[in-house]
Structures are given as C-alpha cells and as structure tokens.
Design a protein around this motif. Structure first.
Motif, PDB file in Angstrom:
ATOM      1  N   PRO A 136      28.496  -3.269 -31.011  1.00 53.71           N
ATOM      2  CA  PRO A 136      28.055  -2.906 -32.357  1.00 53.71           C
ATOM      3  C   PRO A 136      28.504  -3.974 -33.349  1.00 53.71           C
ATOM      4  N   ALA A 137      27.646  -4.251 -34.353  1.00 50.09           N
ATOM      5  CA  ALA A 137      27.893  -5.358 -35.275  1.00 50.09           C
ATOM      6  C   ALA A 137      29.281  -5.288 -35.912  1.00 50.09           C
ATOM      7  N   GLU A 138      29.768  -4.070 -36.186  1.00 47.12           N
ATOM      8  CA  GLU A 138      31.071  -3.940 -36.857  1.00 47.12           C
ATOM      9  C   GLU A 138      32.234  -4.357 -35.947  1.00 47.12           C
ATOM     10  N   LEU A 139      31.938  -4.565 -34.649  1.00 51.61           N
ATOM     11  CA  LEU A 139      32.995  -4.997 -33.722  1.00 51.61           C
ATOM     12  C   LEU A 139      32.808  -6.466 -33.309  1.00 51.61           C
ATOM     13  N   SER A 140      31.988  -7.198 -34.052  1.00 51.96           N
ATOM     14  CA  SER A 140      31.635  -8.549 -33.603  1.00 51.96           C
ATOM     15  C   SER A 140      32.464  -9.659 -34.250  1.00 51.96           C
ATOM     16  N   ALA A 141      33.374  -9.310 -35.171  1.00 58.48           N
ATOM     17  CA  ALA A 141      34.163 -10.345 -35.850  1.00 58.48           C
ATOM     18  C   ALA A 141      35.211 -10.922 -34.907  1.00 58.48           C
ATOM     19  N   PRO A 142      35.463 -12.247 -35.009  1.00 59.09           N
ATOM     20  CA  PRO A 142      36.515 -12.859 -34.190  1.00 59.09           C
ATOM     21  C   PRO A 142      37.839 -12.097 -34.324  1.00 59.09           C
ATOM     22  N   ASP A 143      38.585 -12.061 -33.240  1.00 55.59           N
ATOM     23  CA  ASP A 143      39.878 -11.387 -33.128  1.00 55.59           C
ATOM     24  C   ASP A 143      39.780  -9.877 -32.921  1.00 55.59           C
ATOM     25  N   THR A 144      38.572  -9.314 -32.971  1.00 53.54           N
ATOM     26  CA  THR A 144      38.426  -7.895 -32.637  1.00 53.54           C
ATOM     27  C   THR A 144      38.872  -7.681 -31.188  1.00 53.54           C
ATOM     28  N   GLU A 145      39.724  -6.684 -30.978  1.00 49.48           N
ATOM     29  CA  GLU A 145      40.204  -6.435 -29.616  1.00 49.48           C
ATOM     30  C   GLU A 145      39.263  -5.500 -28.868  1.00 49.48           C
ATOM     31  N   LEU A 146      38.975  -5.874 -27.623  1.00 50.80           N
ATOM     32  CA  LEU A 146      38.089  -5.094 -26.759  1.00 50.80           C
ATOM     33  C   LEU A 146      38.803  -4.852 -25.441  1.00 50.80           C
ATOM     34  N   THR A 155      15.595  -7.087 -26.459  1.00 52.26           N
ATOM     35  CA  THR A 155      16.519  -7.790 -27.350  1.00 52.26           C
ATOM     36  C   THR A 155      15.736  -8.586 -28.386  1.00 52.26           C
ATOM     37  N   HIS A 156      16.186  -8.479 -29.630  1.00 51.05           N
ATOM     38  CA  HIS A 156      15.556  -9.238 -30.715  1.00 51.05           C
ATOM     39  C   HIS A 156      16.380 -10.493 -31.004  1.00 51.05           C
ATOM     40  N   PRO A 157      15.715 -11.544 -31.527  1.00 52.80           N
ATOM     41  CA  PRO A 157      16.415 -12.821 -31.727  1.00 52.80           C
ATOM     42  C   PRO A 157      17.700 -12.697 -32.549  1.00 52.80           C
ATOM     43  N   HIS A 158      17.699 -11.909 -33.620  1.00 49.58           N
ATOM     44  CA  HIS A 158      18.889 -11.873 -34.485  1.00 49.58           C
ATOM     45  C   HIS A 158      20.078 -11.187 -33.816  1.00 49.58           C
ATOM     46  N   GLU A 159      19.812 -10.318 -32.834  1.00 49.33           N
ATOM     47  CA  GLU A 159      20.923  -9.718 -32.082  1.00 49.33           C
ATOM     48  C   GLU A 159      21.621 -10.769 -31.221  1.00 49.33           C
ATOM     49  N   ALA A 160      20.825 -11.720 -30.730  1.00 43.22           N
ATOM     50  CA  ALA A 160      21.348 -12.754 -29.830  1.00 43.22           C
ATOM     51  C   ALA A 160      21.849 -13.978 -30.593  1.00 43.22           C
ATOM     52  N   GLY A 161      21.807 -13.919 -31.943  1.00 43.24           N
ATOM     53  CA  GLY A 161      22.225 -15.079 -32.731  1.00 43.24           C
ATOM     54  C   GLY A 161      21.192 -16.199 -32.701  1.00 43.24           C
ATOM     55  N   LEU A 162      19.931 -15.844 -32.454  1.00 42.46           N
ATOM     56  CA  LEU A 162      18.881 -16.863 -32.340  1.00 42.46           C
ATOM     57  C   LEU A 162      17.907 -16.822 -33.516  1.00 42.46           C
ATOM     58  N   GLU A 163      18.338 -16.247 -34.670  1.00 39.89           N
ATOM     59  CA  GLU A 163      17.437 -16.193 -35.831  1.00 39.89           C
ATOM     60  C   GLU A 163      17.065 -17.608 -36.304  1.00 39.89           C
ATOM     61  N   TRP A 164      17.910 -18.599 -35.986  1.00 40.13           N
ATOM     62  CA  TRP A 164      17.613 -19.991 -36.382  1.00 40.13           C
ATOM     63  C   TRP A 164      16.391 -20.551 -35.655  1.00 40.13           C
ATOM     64  N   PRO A 179      21.507  -6.754 -37.862  1.00 32.42           N
ATOM     65  CA  PRO A 179      21.332  -6.066 -36.582  1.00 32.42           C
ATOM     66  C   PRO A 179      22.446  -5.055 -36.318  1.00 32.42           C
ATOM     67  N   GLN A 180      22.107  -4.009 -35.562  1.00 35.40           N
ATOM     68  CA  GLN A 180      23.113  -2.995 -35.228  1.00 35.40           C
ATOM     69  C   GLN A 180      24.070  -3.491 -34.154  1.00 35.40           C
ATOM     70  N   ARG A 181      23.583  -4.356 -33.292  1.00 36.67           N
ATOM     71  CA  ARG A 181      24.468  -4.907 -32.256  1.00 36.67           C
ATOM     72  C   ARG A 181      24.319  -6.417 -32.250  1.00 36.67           C
ATOM     73  N   ARG A 182      25.378  -7.064 -31.819  1.00 30.75           N
ATOM     74  CA  ARG A 182      25.371  -8.527 -31.794  1.00 30.75           C
ATOM     75  C   ARG A 182      25.961  -9.039 -30.492  1.00 30.75           C
ATOM     76  N   LEU A 183      25.457 -10.195 -30.089  1.00 28.02           N
ATOM     77  CA  LEU A 183      26.030 -10.882 -28.932  1.00 28.02           C
ATOM     78  C   LEU A 183      27.339 -11.534 -29.365  1.00 28.02           C
TER      79      LEU A 183
END
Lengths: 128, 360
Positions: B327-337, B245-254, B277-281
């Motif tokens: 996947p990053a395109e499914l990471s926006a709030p309100d996305t149904e999973l 896992t890379h930092p930006h996938e985990a939201g740790l780029e800061w 990133p292609q995937r996001r936490l």
C-alpha cells in the motif's frame, strides 16, 4: 579429506560420514553443482533431535531453494558456522569444508538404508 | 509443446551451460557461476545471448502513427537512430508489455518484446494495424540478439565495430556492417551498466558471439541477467508487470506521455494521474540473512500487505534484496516490513530505488 568409501548418500543428495563417533552431514558434489552458487544455508539448531530423512535445513542458491534431509537419526551437536560468512564453501568443497551439521547418531545400522559412494555415483553421476 | 531454441543453442550446450525453460524457450541459466558472471558484468563485461526476445519489424508510411497509438511513450522524442523504452497498455491502463522500440529509418521500426508476450503482442498490433498502411514482420527466428554489457563494453566492441557504433549515445542505434554483413547496434541493455545490443542474421550473430568471447569476455546466462536487472530495479514482465498493473503503480509514469495525443489506454491513464496509486512497487532489503523470493508474503504487524515480485541475494551489495507491491502509505524508505520466508517472519526495510547505480 576422508576417503570416498567412508561416505554414504541419501537419494536426496545428502552425504554422511562417521568421524570420531559423530555423524558429519553435507550435500554431494553433484547436488552442489546442480544448485549452483550457494548463498545461504539455514540449519536446524543444535540440540534438536531428528529422525532419519527428517527435514534438516534449507540450502539457498541464486537459482533455487532446496530442502535438506538428515541422512541419519540423532541429536544435532554442531553446525558449520563458517557457512554463514562463506556459503560458497558448499560449492568449493562440498565433501569437506562445506559440511553442514554434526549429529550424535542414534543407530549406525541406519547407514544400511543409504547408498554407497559407488552406488550414488552410478545413479546420479556424470551422464545420468 | 517443444521448447524453442535459438541459433546459438548448440554452442551453449558445447560450452557446458546449464539449461532451463523460460517463456517457452530452452535457455542457458548459467555457463559456470551466476555470481561470477554477475560480477564480470559489474567490473568488466559479459556477453548474453538474448535471442529469445521477440524481434518484430514494423515498416511503412503508417508505422509511426500505428506505434504512437499502440505505445504510451512519445515516439516524436525518438527520431531515427534512437531507441526508446515504452509500454503497451490495454484500454483500461493495464500493462500488456514493456519493450524497446528502435527507430531505424523514417518509416521503419524494430520492436524488442518479452519472449512470453511476443505472440500476443504481435496479434494485438496486427489488429490495430488494419487502420494503417504498414507491414509487420516477425524476424525472431532468422536473427540472433546479443547483449554485451559492462563498463568495458565500448572498448571491447571497438575491436569489432567502427567508431560510429562505439560512439553511440545511450539509447542511440544504427546499422553498420561487420564482415560485410549488416548488424543492428544499439547502446542499450537490461543490467544497469553501459553496454550494447546487436541484432544480426544468425550466421553473422554467431560470428560476433565467437569473436567477442575470443576477446576474453565471459558468456553469461539468464541467472545473471535476472540478478543484474534486480540490482538495477528494472521491472521484469510477469513479475513486476502484468495486465492488472498500471504504470504509476510500478513507478513507470515517466514512460507515459499523456500530452502526445490519443493512444490506447490514455483515458484510463489520465485518471490515474489525477489520484496517487493505492499500491506502489518498492525496493526492500533484508535486515537478517534470508532470501526473499517471488510470491512470498509481505507483512506489517502480522497483516499481509503485499507480495514479493522478485528477490535474491545481491552479488554486489552482498545482502538479500527484493521488490514487491505494498500500500502506498507503506512505500516510504525506512518503512519496516516482514517477509514470510518458510516458517519465519524476517525483518526487512524499504530502501530507495534502485539498489545499484553505476558511478560513471
């Protein structure tokens, strides 16, 4: 609460007692303590027929997921709706208010396949 | 292999704690009730024994340079008396560990490492250290580490420690004597609440543990530590973070200071910065009752798109929550999973991170 002598236990920690012809099922105080805070109980739907030791549902605590098995064969006639809002009843009152399902039992002779309260306590009680 | 036990282990057994194995240690998972311990920390305070965290002291004229090279965050922003959350990455940008570094004096640092990684981290840092004038000392066995967490932490700690400690800013740290013995204090924690952490020799640590419990504070176990950090959406190494896992996938780029100069993983992380990133936490909440757990599949329209990394019932929000990679395109709030839980697919939706944020 019913007398302890009326409870029979499966080795998988479920109890059953016969109340007005219905088989009432829950989990032991020992199991509730081991699981810790129960947060969700998923039970087989009313109308399902289960054989003795079939999977009856699932108990979820903060710590773990645990399968429930029916200590007796029969048709599920009722589930404890109170556990939906207050799953903690399983911890607070495992042998009474924390009951999980009622079944119309097929054959009460199956109770002989279970442990008495005394035998269960000897096997799983404090210090074991 | 025998499990490790901290100095306070006999006290925890005496107190009737339930013990579990975690990262090679035998630790209290709960003293009485995880839910009660959790709520105590959110409403008043709770005390954790976190002595399983690795405590490594790095000192010497080369210490600053070594750690600036080994870690992703910029140590110039953490002068003496400041602690900093940081990452240690491989050359390819994969995360080896997340940790807190305490800048004690000009050339002395304390590292608090994940228990499971302490040995490999130390070996990694020692290899790098050949180019630097430093000494590296593992202080885990001789010391204890306590975490007093919750909104009343400062008021409670004032009964034991001087105002210089209770007046520390967030991420401030300093040494002060209690009972004539040095204790390392910091205003840090892993619960999403205000709080302090203490590192001391075993004997003083035990005295502090007893004294704080004597103030009426609840002792808390690993179970509540996990549900608290989950509500605060803090990553747990081994769940949200690993070498792939890379930092930006985990939201740790800061935590990655690309401008600070050379450090291990910088080239790979520079490339990461150029493309999203292609995937996001993500954080998600269940829309029906069911508890998501680590390893469960996340689906969209019947197709597996990721896995749950952590999940549980939230004792404060009183619904079921989890984190996982999608996947990053499914990471926006309100996305149904959908979460695959035993024989069911249970509806969930992405929510803003974190789940819980303290008000003060």
């Amino acid at each position: 609460m019913s007398k302890l002598s009326e409870y029979r236990y499966a080795k998988t920690h479920e109890w059953v007692r016969i109340d007005d012809g219905a088989a009432v099922v829950g989990i032991s105080a020992h199991a509730a303590e081991q699981l810790g805070d129960v947060v969700f109980v998923e039970m087989t739907a009313v109308g399902a027929h289960l054989k003795q030791f079939d999977r009856l549902g699932v108990v979820e605590s903060v710590k773990a997921v645990s399968d429930l098995y029916s200590p007796i064969s029969g048709v599920v006639t009722d589930t404890n709706g109170g556990l939906l809002d207050r799953p903690e009843l399983v911890n607070l009152s495992p042998l009474d208010e924390g009951w999980m399902v009622k079944l119309a039992p097929d054959d009460l002779a199956e109770l002989e396949n279970l442990l008495t309260s005394q035998k269960y306590e000897e096997t799983f009680g404090e210090g074991h | 292999m025998a499990l490790k036990r901290g100095s306070l282990y006999p006290l925890h057994r005496q107190a009737g704690a339930q013990m579990v194995e975690f990262s090679g240690w035998e630790l209290p998972v709960q003293f009485n009730s995880i839910l009660e311990e959790h709520r105590a920390v959110r409403s008043t305070a709770g005390l954790f024994d976190v002595s399983h965290l690795g405590r490594i002291v790095v000192r010497g004229p080369g210490a600053f340079g070594l750690l600036q090279k080994a870690f992703t965050n910029d140590l110039t922003k953490a002068r003496s008396g400041r602690a900093q959350y940081t990452l240690m990455c491989k050359e390819d940008g994969g995360i080896l560990d997340d940790l807190v570094v305490y800048h004690r004096t000009e050339d002395e640092f304390l590292l608090a490492l994940n228990a499971a990684n302490t040995e490999s981290d130390t070996a990694w840092i020692r290899r790098l250290a050949s180019d630097y004038e430093v000494s590296i000392e593992d202080r885990t066995a001789e010391t204890v580490m306590l975490a007093l967490q919750g909104p009343e932490s400062a008021t409670l700690l004032a009964r034991l420690a001087p105002p210089e400690v209770t007046g520390l800013p967030r991420f401030g740290c300093r040494e002060e004597a209690i009972l004539g013995k040095p204790v390392w204090f910091s205003r840090t924690g892993y619960t999403g609440e205000d709080g302090f952490e203490l590192v001391a020799d075993a004997e003083v640590g035990e005295t502090a543990w007893r004294a704080i419990l004597g103030f009426g504070v609840k002792s808390c176990g690993l179970g509540a530590r996990d549900t608290l950090r989950l509500e605060a959406a803090l990553a747990l190494y081994g769940n949200e973070l690993d070498p792939r896992t890379h930092p930006h996938e985990a939201g740790l780029e800061w935590v990655v200071a690309l401008g600070k100069g050379d450090f291990i993983g910088r080239e790979a992380l520079l490339k990461d910065q150029e493309r999203s990133p292609q995937r996001r936490l993500v954080c998600f909440r269940m829309l029906e009752r069911a508890v998501p757990r680590s390893g469960y599949s996340i689906l969209v329209e019947g197709r597996e798109v990721g896995r749950v990394t952590s999940g549980n019932y939230s004792p404060v929000l009183r619904y079921d929550i989890g984190m996982g990679y999608v996947p990053a395109e499914l990471s926006a709030p309100d996305t149904e999973l959908d979460i695959h839980i035993r024989d069911k697919f249970v509806r969930a939706k992405v929510v803003a991170r974190p789940f819980y944020k303290r008000t003060a």
